[in-house]
Motif scaffolding. Sequence first.
Motif, mmCIF file in Angstrom:
data_model
loop_
_atom_site.group_PDB
_atom_site.id
_atom_site.type_symbol
_atom_site.label_atom_id
_atom_site.label_comp_id
_atom_site.label_asym_id
_atom_site.label_seq_id
_atom_site.Cartn_x
_atom_site.Cartn_y
_atom_site.Cartn_z
ATOM 1 N N PHE A 1 0.829 -1.200 0.000
ATOM 2 C CA PHE A 1 0.000 0.000 0.000
ATOM 3 C C PHE A 1 0.866 1.254 0.000
ATOM 4 O O PHE A 1 0.593 2.211 -0.747
ATOM 5 C CB PHE A 1 -0.919 -0.014 1.220
ATOM 6 N N LEU A 2 1.910 1.264 0.799
ATOM 7 C CA LEU A 2 2.800 2.423 0.856
ATOM 8 C C LEU A 2 3.547 2.617 -0.460
ATOM 9 O O LEU A 2 3.794 3.753 -0.883
ATOM 10 C CB LEU A 2 3.796 2.261 2.005
ATOM 11 N N SER A 3 3.866 1.528 -1.115
ATOM 12 C CA SER A 3 4.588 1.638 -2.387
ATOM 13 C C SER A 3 3.731 2.300 -3.466
ATOM 14 O O SER A 3 4.260 2.942 -4.379
ATOM 15 C CB SER A 3 5.049 0.255 -2.863
ATOM 16 N N LEU A 4 2.414 2.175 -3.364
ATOM 17 C CA LEU A 4 1.519 2.804 -4.343
ATOM 18 C C LEU A 4 1.631 4.322 -4.304
ATOM 19 O O LEU A 4 1.366 4.999 -5.302
ATOM 20 C CB LEU A 4 0.069 2.385 -4.086
ATOM 21 N N GLY A 5 2.000 4.875 -3.159
ATOM 22 C CA GLY A 5 2.132 6.316 -3.041
ATOM 23 C C GLY A 5 3.559 6.813 -3.052
ATOM 24 O O GLY A 5 3.796 8.026 -3.128
ATOM 25 N N ARG A 6 4.537 5.901 -2.991
ATOM 26 C CA ARG A 6 5.926 6.331 -2.846
ATOM 27 C C ARG A 6 6.857 5.857 -3.954
ATOM 28 O O ARG A 6 7.959 6.390 -4.111
ATOM 29 C CB ARG A 6 6.470 5.828 -1.500
ATOM 30 N N ASP A 7 6.438 4.862 -4.721
ATOM 31 C CA ASP A 7 7.309 4.330 -5.767
ATOM 32 C C ASP A 7 7.302 5.212 -7.011
ATOM 33 O O ASP A 7 6.513 6.164 -7.123
ATOM 34 C CB ASP A 7 6.889 2.907 -6.129
ATOM 35 N N ARG A 8 8.157 4.863 -7.944
ATOM 36 C CA ARG A 8 8.266 5.602 -9.202
ATOM 37 C C ARG A 8 8.165 4.654 -10.387
ATOM 38 O O ARG A 8 8.490 3.478 -10.274
ATOM 39 C CB ARG A 8 9.588 6.369 -9.266
ATOM 40 N N MET A 9 7.757 5.198 -11.510
ATOM 41 C CA MET A 9 7.706 4.445 -12.764
ATOM 42 C C MET A 9 8.608 5.155 -13.760
ATOM 43 O O MET A 9 8.305 6.290 -14.187
ATOM 44 C CB MET A 9 6.268 4.381 -13.297
ATOM 45 N N LEU A 10 9.717 4.537 -14.085
ATOM 46 C CA LEU A 10 10.711 5.136 -14.979
ATOM 47 C C LEU A 10 11.154 6.506 -14.471
ATOM 48 O O LEU A 10 11.339 7.452 -15.243
ATOM 49 C CB LEU A 10 10.141 5.256 -16.398
ATOM 50 N N GLY A 11 11.291 6.615 -13.156
ATOM 51 C CA GLY A 11 11.728 7.867 -12.558
ATOM 52 C C GLY A 11 10.619 8.852 -12.251
ATOM 53 O O GLY A 11 10.854 9.875 -11.608
ATOM 54 N N VAL A 12 9.414 8.560 -12.720
ATOM 55 C CA VAL A 12 8.274 9.448 -12.489
ATOM 56 C C VAL A 12 7.500 8.956 -11.268
ATOM 57 O O VAL A 12 7.090 7.793 -11.227
ATOM 58 C CB VAL A 12 7.332 9.487 -13.710
ATOM 59 N N PRO A 13 7.283 9.814 -10.259
ATOM 60 C CA PRO A 13 6.537 9.375 -9.079
ATOM 61 C C PRO A 13 5.138 8.874 -9.450
ATOM 62 O O PRO A 13 4.443 9.501 -10.266
ATOM 63 C CB PRO A 13 6.448 10.645 -8.227
ATOM 64 N N LEU A 14 4.743 7.764 -8.872
ATOM 65 C CA LEU A 14 3.423 7.211 -9.182
ATOM 66 C C LEU A 14 2.283 8.183 -8.900
ATOM 67 O O LEU A 14 1.308 8.221 -9.660
ATOM 68 C CB LEU A 14 3.209 5.911 -8.404
ATOM 69 N N PRO A 15 2.334 8.983 -7.817
ATOM 70 C CA PRO A 15 1.248 9.945 -7.603
ATOM 71 C C PRO A 15 1.038 10.888 -8.786
ATOM 72 O O PRO A 15 -0.098 11.238 -9.117
ATOM 73 C CB PRO A 15 1.692 10.711 -6.356
ATOM 74 N N LEU A 16 2.131 11.312 -9.427
ATOM 75 C CA LEU A 16 1.993 12.168 -10.610
ATOM 76 C C LEU A 16 1.329 11.407 -11.750
ATOM 77 O O LEU A 16 0.514 11.974 -12.498
ATOM 78 C CB LEU A 16 3.360 12.691 -11.048
ATOM 79 N N VAL A 17 1.658 10.123 -11.889
ATOM 80 C CA VAL A 17 1.019 9.301 -12.923
ATOM 81 C C VAL A 17 -0.489 9.249 -12.694
ATOM 82 O O VAL A 17 -1.289 9.402 -13.633
ATOM 83 C CB VAL A 17 1.605 7.880 -12.923
ATOM 84 N N TYR A 18 -0.915 9.058 -11.442
ATOM 85 C CA TYR A 18 -2.342 9.014 -11.138
ATOM 86 C C TYR A 18 -3.024 10.329 -11.515
ATOM 87 O O TYR A 18 -4.123 10.331 -12.084
ATOM 88 C CB TYR A 18 -2.573 8.750 -9.647
ATOM 89 N N VAL A 19 -2.370 11.442 -11.184
ATOM 90 C CA VAL A 19 -2.945 12.758 -11.493
ATOM 91 C C VAL A 19 -3.124 12.918 -12.997
ATOM 92 O O VAL A 19 -4.164 13.377 -13.469
ATOM 93 C CB VAL A 19 -2.059 13.886 -10.930
ATOM 94 N N MET A 20 -2.119 12.528 -13.759
ATOM 95 C CA MET A 20 -2.188 12.674 -15.215
ATOM 96 C C MET A 20 -3.277 11.798 -15.813
ATOM 97 O O MET A 20 -3.990 12.213 -16.736
ATOM 98 C CB MET A 20 -0.826 12.335 -15.837
ATOM 99 N N VAL A 21 -3.433 10.596 -15.279
ATOM 100 C CA VAL A 21 -4.482 9.698 -15.780
ATOM 101 C C VAL A 21 -5.863 10.280 -15.485
ATOM 102 O O VAL A 21 -6.738 10.322 -16.360
ATOM 103 C CB VAL A 21 -4.338 8.293 -15.149
ATOM 104 N N VAL A 22 -6.069 10.746 -14.258
ATOM 105 C CA VAL A 22 -7.364 11.326 -13.890
ATOM 106 C C VAL A 22 -7.651 12.578 -14.715
ATOM 107 O O VAL A 22 -8.768 12.767 -15.206
ATOM 108 C CB VAL A 22 -7.413 11.642 -12.380
ATOM 109 N N ALA A 23 -6.645 13.442 -14.884
ATOM 110 C CA ALA A 23 -6.834 14.665 -15.660
ATOM 111 C C ALA A 23 -7.165 14.343 -17.119
ATOM 112 O O ALA A 23 -8.037 14.981 -17.725
ATOM 113 C CB ALA A 23 -5.585 15.536 -15.579
ATOM 114 N N ALA A 24 -6.482 13.349 -17.689
ATOM 115 C CA ALA A 24 -6.750 12.961 -19.082
ATOM 116 C C ALA A 24 -8.163 12.409 -19.239
ATOM 117 O O ALA A 24 -8.869 12.745 -20.210
ATOM 118 C CB ALA A 24 -5.718 11.932 -19.534
ATOM 119 N N LEU A 25 -8.589 11.582 -18.300
ATOM 120 C CA LEU A 25 -9.933 11.026 -18.363
ATOM 121 C C LEU A 25 -10.992 12.123 -18.223
ATOM 122 O O LEU A 25 -12.005 12.133 -18.941
ATOM 123 C CB LEU A 25 -10.124 9.971 -17.275
#
Length: 324
Positions: A156-180
């Motif tokens: 659960f903590l990794s969902l908010g603290r990990d990164r994907m290719l150097g990009v923080p996962l929280p930012l990925v979530y924001v971009m997905v929600v904004a795009a939708l």
Amino acid sequence: MNPTARSGLGKALWANSLFLMLIAVVAIFSILLPQSYFSLANAQMITSTNAVLALLALAAVLPLISGQFDMSIGFTLALAQSLCAGLIIHHGVPPLAAGAAVVAAGMLIGLVNGLLVARGGLNAFITTLATGIVVQGIAQLYTGGSSLFGQMPGFFLSLGRDRMLGVPLPLVYVMVVAALMWAALRYTDWGRRCHAIGGNAKAARLIGIPVERITVQVFVAAGALAALAGVLSTSILGSANPNVGLNYLLPAFAAVFLGAAPAGPGRFNAWGTVIAVYALAAGISGLQQFGAAFYVEQFFNGGALLLAVALARWMAVRAAAATR
């Protein structure tokens, strides 16, 4: 340069002014603070820690597009954060189940708001402020008014603290929600109806748009996004505080109004909101690294909100003058 080209350039610069402001802020502080500010670690920190605020700001966008205010979203975030932490820490509920339950609770709050506003005909600003205070009371009752700490699953903590290719996962979530959200508002009948209701609810009703039903749906969606922001916050922090509602609420609205300014009066939108959140965050981070006092954030966000309102008024006056 001829007047037409000059006018076109001016419109293009104004339309992209928020993005240019973000670039300018980052460039200025990168030059002034090359060791601390101009670094990947700082960029990751800014984008990650402000993702919760970005999600909450997106929650505010939907009601505003439909001509309504939802002042309960900040308090919904605080309750969601508390419920999520409590379910996981004290009751041993699996994180995904806890998150789903919390989002459902946010949708229920949104449903109550929507019914009171759409069916009951109550003023949205006052009504959602009242329900928000009630929600804050529920959060304080559940937590005893204290922060919640404890052991949480690493997944659960990794969902908010990990990164994907150097990009923080929280930012990925924001971009997905904004795009939708952008796609739904721009390319679906539901989105066009939201804009129509926000433009003129009486006219929308006359052409057959189910104003009350869509208004309820908008509040439910706002409640779900606010609760999702609370879940993300719990995942990032590993704890909960039932009293954080106001800390997020005012900056969220500041970003929403600032994000709408380049598009024109009342043109609330997802991407402008996200850019505004990070432009403000980049500026605040730079000032804090310069040693500015903790309260500079309040001045910065308050000033941004005043600027957004002034710009919206200026744009409205210009639009009115152009039609004469």
